[in-house]
Design a protein around this motif. Structure first.
Motif, PDB file in Angstrom:
ATOM      1  N   VAL A  71       0.863  -1.179   0.000  1.00 33.36           N
ATOM      2  CA  VAL A  71       0.000   0.000   0.000  1.00 33.36           C
ATOM      3  C   VAL A  71       0.898   1.226   0.000  1.00 33.36           C
ATOM      4  CG1 VAL A  71      -1.691   1.320   1.342  1.00 33.36           C
ATOM      5  CG2 VAL A  71      -1.850  -1.178   1.239  1.00 33.36           C
ATOM      6  N   SER A  72       0.554   2.199  -0.835  1.00 35.56           N
ATOM      7  CA  SER A  72       1.296   3.461  -0.803  1.00 35.56           C
ATOM      8  C   SER A  72       0.301   4.619  -0.700  1.00 35.56           C
ATOM      9  CB  SER A  72       2.197   3.607  -2.032  1.00 35.56           C
ATOM     10  OG  SER A  72       1.444   3.647  -3.215  1.00 35.56           O
ATOM     11  N   GLY A  78       2.131  14.907  -4.387  1.00 36.26           N
ATOM     12  CA  GLY A  78       3.397  14.592  -3.723  1.00 36.26           C
ATOM     13  C   GLY A  78       3.950  13.245  -4.175  1.00 36.26           C
ATOM     14  N   SER A  79       5.030  12.837  -3.555  1.00 35.17           N
ATOM     15  CA  SER A  79       5.657  11.552  -3.874  1.00 35.17           C
ATOM     16  C   SER A  79       4.970  10.428  -3.118  1.00 35.17           C
ATOM     17  CB  SER A  79       7.142  11.572  -3.476  1.00 35.17           C
ATOM     18  OG  SER A  79       7.824  12.555  -4.202  1.00 35.17           O
ATOM     19  N   TRP A 109      -4.361   7.160  -1.871  1.00 34.56           N
ATOM     20  CA  TRP A 109      -3.758   5.866  -1.562  1.00 34.56           C
ATOM     21  C   TRP A 109      -4.109   4.869  -2.655  1.00 34.56           C
ATOM     22  CZ3 TRP A 109      -5.956   1.068   0.119  1.00 34.56           C
ATOM     23  CH2 TRP A 109      -7.345   1.068   0.262  1.00 34.56           C
ATOM     24  N   ARG A 110      -3.308   3.818  -2.711  1.00 36.00           N
ATOM     25  CA  ARG A 110      -3.501   2.755  -3.697  1.00 36.00           C
ATOM     26  C   ARG A 110      -2.874   1.472  -3.168  1.00 36.00           C
ATOM     27  NH1 ARG A 110       1.041   4.744  -8.137  1.00 36.00           N
ATOM     28  NH2 ARG A 110       2.787   4.509  -6.710  1.00 36.00           N
TER      29      ARG A 110
END
Length: 146
Positions: A71-72, A78-79, A109-110
């Protein structure tokens, strides 16, 4: 005549063994080519719950044939950064709590999956949530709670 029978039997045995080995090779080549071509799909059922001033619970549906998830998240524009440390999330886990967020800030998020067949899913479509704004209780609320 006895020697010819032995030679014929050895030839038939060698031929049968060769046929069996060839059939096994073809079978395993077919099976492995199927699994190599199998797609690794993105997780589904993703959602955000329990949004507070500084945290959120992110969840998704568990998938079969998954080794782990990642998950990021980021502030829009942003980064991307990974949401967990270590970054790999067990295939038996279908939710995490993202904490240490800024109040009244929006985040994207993804999630993606690493499948047992060695393939990696595409990232899901980007999802967004906004942390709540902290509001201090009014003097009237304090009085009423006494």
């Amino acid at each position: 005549m006895k020697g010819k029978k032995i030679i014929v039997l050895k030839s038939i045995s060698s031929f049968l063994i060769s046929c069996i080995l060839s059939a096994l090779l073809i079978f395993f080549t077919f099976v492995f080519s199927l699994s190599a071509n199998a797609q690794c799909l993105s997780p589904t059922g993703i959602s955000e719950t329990n949004i507070s001033t500084s945290s959120v619970d992110l969840s998704w549906d568990l998938m079969s044939d998954v080794d782990y998830y990642r998950v990021s998240y980021r502030v829009p524009g942003g980064s991307w950064q990974f949401a967990t440390n270590p970054i790999n999330i067990s295939s038996s886990v279908n939710s995490i709590t993202l904490s240490g967020l800024q109040e009244y800030s929006t985040y994207d998020w993804r999630i993606r999956a690493w499948c047992l067949n060695g393939q990696v899913s595409p990232w899901t479509a980007t999802q967004s949530f906004t942390c709540l704004l902290y509001t201090s209780p009014s003097p009237r609320d304090v009085e009423e709670s006494r």
